[in-house]
Design a protein around this motif. Structure first.
Motif, PDB file in Angstrom:
ATOM      1  N   ILE A 175     -32.881  37.034   5.690  1.00  0.00           N
ATOM      2  CA  ILE A 175     -33.939  37.636   4.882  1.00  0.00           C
ATOM      3  C   ILE A 175     -33.753  37.250   3.421  1.00  0.00           C
ATOM      4  CG2 ILE A 175     -35.037  39.802   4.179  1.00  0.00           C
ATOM      5  CD1 ILE A 175     -34.001  41.074   6.745  1.00  0.00           C
ATOM      6  N   SER A 176     -34.813  36.727   2.812  1.00  0.00           N
ATOM      7  CA  SER A 176     -34.780  36.365   1.392  1.00  0.00           C
ATOM      8  C   SER A 176     -35.030  37.610   0.558  1.00  0.00           C
ATOM      9  CB  SER A 176     -35.856  35.317   1.088  1.00  0.00           C
ATOM     10  OG  SER A 176     -35.642  34.147   1.843  1.00  0.00           O
ATOM     11  N   THR A 177     -34.117  37.906  -0.365  1.00  0.00           N
ATOM     12  CA  THR A 177     -34.259  39.084  -1.215  1.00  0.00           C
ATOM     13  C   THR A 177     -34.051  38.678  -2.675  1.00  0.00           C
ATOM     14  OG1 THR A 177     -31.926  39.789  -1.292  1.00  0.00           O
ATOM     15  CG2 THR A 177     -33.206  40.416   0.661  1.00  0.00           C
ATOM     16  N   TYR A 178     -34.409  39.589  -3.569  1.00  0.00           N
ATOM     17  CA  TYR A 178     -34.307  39.283  -4.999  1.00  0.00           C
ATOM     18  C   TYR A 178     -33.666  40.441  -5.755  1.00  0.00           C
ATOM     19  CZ  TYR A 178     -37.346  35.326  -4.170  1.00  0.00           C
ATOM     20  OH  TYR A 178     -37.857  34.144  -3.707  1.00  0.00           O
ATOM     21  N   ARG A 179     -32.797  40.067  -6.680  1.00  0.00           N
ATOM     22  CA  ARG A 179     -32.292  40.999  -7.682  1.00  0.00           C
ATOM     23  C   ARG A 179     -32.622  40.363  -9.025  1.00  0.00           C
ATOM     24  NH1 ARG A 179     -26.316  42.834  -9.648  1.00  0.00           N
ATOM     25  NH2 ARG A 179     -26.993  44.751 -10.655  1.00  0.00           N
ATOM     26  N   GLY A 180     -33.690  40.849  -9.650  1.00  0.00           N
ATOM     27  CA  GLY A 180     -34.225  40.163 -10.821  1.00  0.00           C
ATOM     28  C   GLY A 180     -34.781  38.828 -10.370  1.00  0.00           C
ATOM     29  N   GLU A 181     -34.410  37.757 -11.039  1.00  0.00           N
ATOM     30  CA  GLU A 181     -34.855  36.424 -10.632  1.00  0.00           C
ATOM     31  C   GLU A 181     -33.945  35.812  -9.578  1.00  0.00           C
ATOM     32  OE1 GLU A 181     -35.278  33.878 -13.982  1.00  0.00           O
ATOM     33  OE2 GLU A 181     -36.965  34.987 -14.835  1.00  0.00           O
ATOM     34  N   ALA A 182     -32.745  36.326  -9.441  1.00  0.00           N
ATOM     35  CA  ALA A 182     -31.775  35.760  -8.498  1.00  0.00           C
ATOM     36  C   ALA A 182     -32.182  36.037  -7.060  1.00  0.00           C
ATOM     37  CB  ALA A 182     -30.391  36.335  -8.763  1.00  0.00           C
ATOM     38  N   GLU A 183     -32.065  35.009  -6.213  1.00  0.00           N
ATOM     39  CA  GLU A 183     -32.467  35.107  -4.809  1.00  0.00           C
ATOM     40  C   GLU A 183     -31.226  35.208  -3.925  1.00  0.00           C
ATOM     41  OE1 GLU A 183     -35.081  32.527  -1.535  1.00  0.00           O
ATOM     42  OE2 GLU A 183     -35.073  31.954  -3.651  1.00  0.00           O
ATOM     43  N   TYR A 184     -31.087  36.366  -3.288  1.00  0.00           N
ATOM     44  CA  TYR A 184     -29.965  36.602  -2.376  1.00  0.00           C
ATOM     45  C   TYR A 184     -30.485  36.486  -0.944  1.00  0.00           C
ATOM     46  CZ  TYR A 184     -27.487  39.039  -6.242  1.00  0.00           C
ATOM     47  OH  TYR A 184     -26.871  39.371  -7.429  1.00  0.00           O
TER      48      TYR A 184
END
Length: 285
Positions: free
Chosen positions: A70-79
């Motif tokens: 699953i593609s997730t985001y913390r701010g602009e960073a993609e985890y």
């Protein structure tokens, strides 16, 4: 001897259901040919190919772990959050994947419109024909750009001129938070693992403090062995996993011809590491 054992278990692979180039049957055939014993299907944001791959695997004597990335985001960073041993019928999981897949269609339409405005006209049909599965993404746009003759090859499409992250045509994915993905994977009875922590799109490699923060949210493991990790990086994340008492996983991140330099089993994990992962999911080896 350890390297040989590790090569037989690869828990990060993609099919045509997302941005891989292999059908479930082709993936199984390739893995059997290379001597793998256990794999996981971890398509981006959907689980539609898992059952088909498991069925093909049973016929070929290959164990297939149900998974997702699953593609997730913390701010602009993609985890990217991997989920293993998930319940494929879980309502929370299916609800999230449906929302993400719908957003991917909308994103594709927006990127097509931007490319057309830039002088590279495409239709939705031009792109959709390259997506044999349910998911749409930039690899399918890249193939359409190649077919139209706008770029000579796939690599040339992922630049600032066309559909690279800093390009005028780029559109962000649906903004799912890491906490939401981890929660949904846990609800589906799965094991949440951070994928390739050294490679975070639009962000810095994850350090111990950030991984510990994710652990507080329910993260259970780190993808230590990865084709994107050097031996030094692998040692770094193996140490962090030991310090935080997190599970260790590994995989090639195989995409078929969409990742021509990577083969199934190029990275993996030991039988002991897999056993610990499976036992934590109350699964039968």
């Amino acid at each position: 001897m350890a390297a040989k054992a590790r090569k037989k278990i690869d828990l990060h692979m993609h099919t045509t259901a997302s941005d891989g180039a292999s059908t479930p049957e082709e993936l199984v055939d390739k893995c059997v040919e290379l001597g793998l014993e256990i794999i996981a299907v971890t398509d981006h944001d959907n689980v539609t190919a898992v059952k088909e791959t498991q069925a093909a695997g049973r016929k070929a004597g290959l164990q297939v772990v149900p998974g997702i990335e699953i593609s997730t985001y913390r701010g602009e960073a993609e985890y990217h959050i991997l989920g293993y041993f998930i319940d494929l019928e879980n309502d929370s999981l299916l609800g999230l994947t449906e929302a993400i897949l719908n957003s991917r269609v909308e994103r594709t339409h927006k990127m097509i419109a931007k490319l057309t405005e830039m002088g590279y006209p495409l239709s939705f049909a031009d792109v959709k024909k390259f997506a044999t599965g349910v998911s749409l993404g930039r690899p399918h746009l890249a193939r359409a750009l190649v077919e139209k003759g706008y770029v000579p090859d796939l690599k040339s499409a992922f630049t600032d001129q066309f559909i690279g992250p800093n390009s005028e045509a780029y559109v962000e994915k649906k903004n799912v938070l890491p906490a939401e993905a981890i929660k949904v994977i846990l609800k589906a009875g799965g094991i949440p693992v951070i994928a390739h922590p050294q490679l975070i799109n639009h962000g810095q490699p994850l350090d111990r403090a950030e991984i510990a923060r994710l652990q507080e949210l329910g993260l259970a493991g780190i993808e230590v062995y990865q084709t994107k990790h050097s031996s030094k990086v692998t040692a770094k994340y193996k140490k962090i996993a030991a310090e935080l008492d997190l599970l260790i996983t590994g995989g090639s991140d195989y995409h078929g011809e969409n990742s021509p330099d990577i083969l199934p089993g190029d990275r993996g994990m030991t039988a002991a590491e897999y056993r610990e992962l499976a036992q934590s999911a109350n699964s039968v080896l």
